[in-house]
Design a protein around this motif. Structure first.
Motif, PDB file in Angstrom:
ATOM      1  N   LYS A   1      -3.009   6.702   1.798  1.00 47.21           N
ATOM      2  CA  LYS A   1      -2.879   7.257   3.144  1.00 47.21           C
ATOM      3  C   LYS A   1      -1.995   8.494   3.095  1.00 47.21           C
TER       4      LYS A   1
ATOM      5  N   GLY B   1      -8.237  -0.934   3.173  1.00 49.70           N
ATOM      6  CA  GLY B   1      -7.765  -1.321   4.513  1.00 49.70           C
ATOM      7  C   GLY B   1      -7.359  -2.783   4.554  1.00 49.70           C
ATOM      8  N   ILE B   2      -6.321  -3.049   5.334  1.00 51.53           N
ATOM      9  CA  ILE B   2      -5.840  -4.425   5.473  1.00 51.53           C
ATOM     10  C   ILE B   2      -6.766  -5.193   6.415  1.00 51.53           C
ATOM     11  N   THR B   3      -7.341  -4.490   7.390  1.00 51.12           N
ATOM     12  CA  THR B   3      -8.330  -5.130   8.259  1.00 51.12           C
ATOM     13  C   THR B   3      -9.574  -5.472   7.440  1.00 51.12           C
TER      14      THR B   3
ATOM     15  N   ARG C   1       0.835  -1.204   0.000  1.00 49.25           N
ATOM     16  CA  ARG C   1       0.000   0.000   0.000  1.00 49.25           C
ATOM     17  C   ARG C   1       0.870   1.254   0.000  1.00 49.25           C
TER      18      ARG C   1
ATOM     19  N   TYR D   1      -6.565  13.647   5.947  1.00 48.75           N
ATOM     20  CA  TYR D   1      -6.935  13.772   7.362  1.00 48.75           C
ATOM     21  C   TYR D   1      -7.181  15.226   7.731  1.00 48.75           C
TER      22      TYR D   1
ATOM     23  N   GLU E   1     -16.952   5.273   4.207  1.00 51.49           N
ATOM     24  CA  GLU E   1     -16.122   4.908   5.361  1.00 51.49           C
ATOM     25  C   GLU E   1     -16.699   5.518   6.639  1.00 51.49           C
TER      26      GLU E   1
ATOM     27  N   LEU F   1     -10.260   3.817   1.108  1.00 46.78           N
ATOM     28  CA  LEU F   1      -8.921   3.346   1.447  1.00 46.78           C
ATOM     29  C   LEU F   1      -8.927   1.811   1.513  1.00 46.78           C
TER      30      LEU F   1
ATOM     31  N   THR G   1     -13.695  -1.026  10.490  1.00 46.46           N
ATOM     32  CA  THR G   1     -12.499  -1.866  10.594  1.00 46.46           C
ATOM     33  C   THR G   1     -11.237  -1.033  10.342  1.00 46.46           C
ATOM     34  N   GLY G   2     -10.220  -1.251  11.162  1.00 45.32           N
ATOM     35  CA  GLY G   2      -8.952  -0.552  10.980  1.00 45.32           C
ATOM     36  C   GLY G   2      -7.932  -1.077  11.977  1.00 45.32           C
ATOM     37  N   THR G   3      -6.671  -0.802  11.730  1.00 43.88           N
ATOM     38  CA  THR G   3      -5.603  -1.350  12.566  1.00 43.88           C
ATOM     39  C   THR G   3      -5.722  -0.940  14.038  1.00 43.88           C
TER      40      THR G   3
ATOM     41  N   ARG H   1     -15.049  13.277   1.961  1.00 45.02           N
ATOM     42  CA  ARG H   1     -13.673  12.872   2.241  1.00 45.02           C
ATOM     43  C   ARG H   1     -12.884  12.659   0.961  1.00 45.02           C
TER      44      ARG H   1
ATOM     45  N   SER I   1     -11.901   7.166  10.131  1.00 42.86           N
ATOM     46  CA  SER I   1     -10.774   6.664   9.345  1.00 42.86           C
ATOM     47  C   SER I   1     -10.755   5.144   9.367  1.00 42.86           C
ATOM     48  N   MET I   2     -11.957   4.573   9.235  1.00 41.93           N
ATOM     49  CA  MET I   2     -12.084   3.114   9.156  1.00 41.93           C
ATOM     50  C   MET I   2     -12.942   2.757   7.950  1.00 41.93           C
ATOM     51  N   ASN I   3     -12.731   1.568   7.426  1.00 45.58           N
ATOM     52  CA  ASN I   3     -13.667   1.014   6.437  1.00 45.58           C
ATOM     53  C   ASN I   3     -14.912   0.568   7.192  1.00 45.58           C
TER      54      ASN I   3
END
Ligand SMILES: *Cc1c(COP(=O)(O)O)cnc(C)c1O
Length: 354
Positions: free
Chosen positions: A194, A256-258, A92, A199, A230, A254, A298-300, A184, A233-235
């Motif tokens: 990212k 997201g990996i999550t 990414r 932001y 979203e 974005l 979902t997000g890290t 956004r 800052s999460m999916n």
């Protein structure tokens, strides 16, 4: 990448005592690597954590040629330290670099840099339940120049911050304000990468939501102000009539990996996942007739964040009686189980550091 040079700190810091917050305490070292047109990416090094010295004309300060990543190192019950899909962060970051005209860093160099920093500062990886070492890789344009252009020099840096349990007080569903004024991301813009600028542009909406008594905003698409994209800052995912919906990642969302990991787990478990546009009107209608079963981000940082309430214009709906839903809970338990080494990971998801 050249071998990583190591300069150890002569003044190791005190480790924080008591509950850890998020993102305000940093480890003893940081990773740095420079880019110049002549030398390419060069001089990878681990050095004592310290302020950066930059020319005030550095392009990053004026035209925001900057981007970042976010991932965590986890302490397992056996005392080891491991990373969750760091190659995906590397991929990414490479695509973010391409969009911002920043020369790419090979994925294997990115992963090697992350591992080297975590290995050197391994005693900073906390071991209390649900704590982790948050890693923040970022790249900035350093050329001193006021003309608008892609920089010809860059700094890539990774800092690390021990962070506390996101849900120290238990998993509390968040209350979400559907943003129908600001957006956004727009097609063709930077919503899929990212970069810090995204932001900065989102802060005002966040303040608006807080002033109205909500935790975060739900972003609608920038063209029609109609399709859900979203949450903060999460999916986000919506479970309606047993089907899980999440927005496609075709430019404004974005990747997201999550998010990607949730889709993979849900499909293995036999759920139908619809990666397609979903209109906010359909979400509100489903809520009105009791078909909106679960909503989560979902997000890290939070992994999975249940949504307990949605407000859109002058209508408010409560989801699942404000409690966490069964699929939301199962995803949270499975992902954190994998991250902390309690559950066998799918092939390639876990990279041990030591
Ligand atoms: C980082 C980020 C996410 C989540 O990505 P993960 O890889 O799951 O941490 C989602 N949306 C936005 C806008 C982000 O910046």
């Amino acid at each position: 990448m050249q071998p990583i040079r190591i300069e150890k700190t002569k003044k190791p810091k005190e480790k924080p005592a008591g509950a850890l917050g998020f993102g305000s305490v940093f480890t003893d070292h940081m990773f740095l690597m420079d880019y110049t047109a002549e030398k390419g990416w060069h001089d990878p090094r681990l050095v004592p954590y310290a302020p950066l010295v930059l020319d005030p004309a550095a392009l990053v300060f004026h035209y925001a040629q900057e981007c970042f990543e976010g991932l965590k190192a986890y302490r397992t019950a056996a005392g080891g330290v491991q990373l969750f899909r760091p190659d995906k962060n590397g991929e990414r970051l490479a695509s973010t670099h391409r969009r911002l005209c920043i020369p790419e860093i090979p994925v294997e160099d990115f992963v090697a840099a992350v591992r080297a920093l975590v290995a050197l500062d391994a005693d900073w990886v906390p071991s209390e339940p649900d704590t982790s070492l948050y890693l923040r890789p970022f790249t900035i344009a350093t050329e001193p120049k006021l003309g608008v252009k892609a920089s010809d020099s860059y700094l890539f840096c990774i800092i690390a911050s021990p962070s506390g349990s996101y849900y120290a007080g238990g998993i509390d569903p968040v209350r979400i304000y559907v943003e129908d004024e600001y957006t956004r991301a727009a097609p063709g813009g930077t919503g899929a990468i990212k970069c810090g600028g995204n932001y900065a542009a989102s802060l005002l909406s966040g303040e608006k939501a807080h002033a109205a008594g909500y935790d975060q905003v739900l972003w609608l698409d920038g063209v029609h102000r109609r399709y859900v994209e979203e949450v903060g800052s999460m999916n986000c995912f919506f479970k309606i009539d047993g089907v899980l919906y999440t927005a496609p990642t075709n430019g404004t969302v974005l990747p997201g990996i999550t998010r990607m990991s949730c889709i993979e787990l849900l499909e293995r478990w036999g759920y139908k996942v619809s990666v397609d546009r979903l209109a906010i009107d359909d979400v509100m209608a489903a809520a009105a007739d009791g078909r909106l079963e679960e909503v989560f981000g979902t997000g890290t940082a939070a992994v999975i964040s249940p949504v307990g309430e949605l407000r859109y214009k002058d209508k408010t709906v409560v989801i699942g009686g404000g409690a966490i839903g069964p699929v939301t809970q199962k995803l949270y338990d499975t992902l954190t189980g994998i991250q902390y080494g309690r559950i066998d990971p799918p092939q390639g998801w876990i990279v041990p550091v030591e």
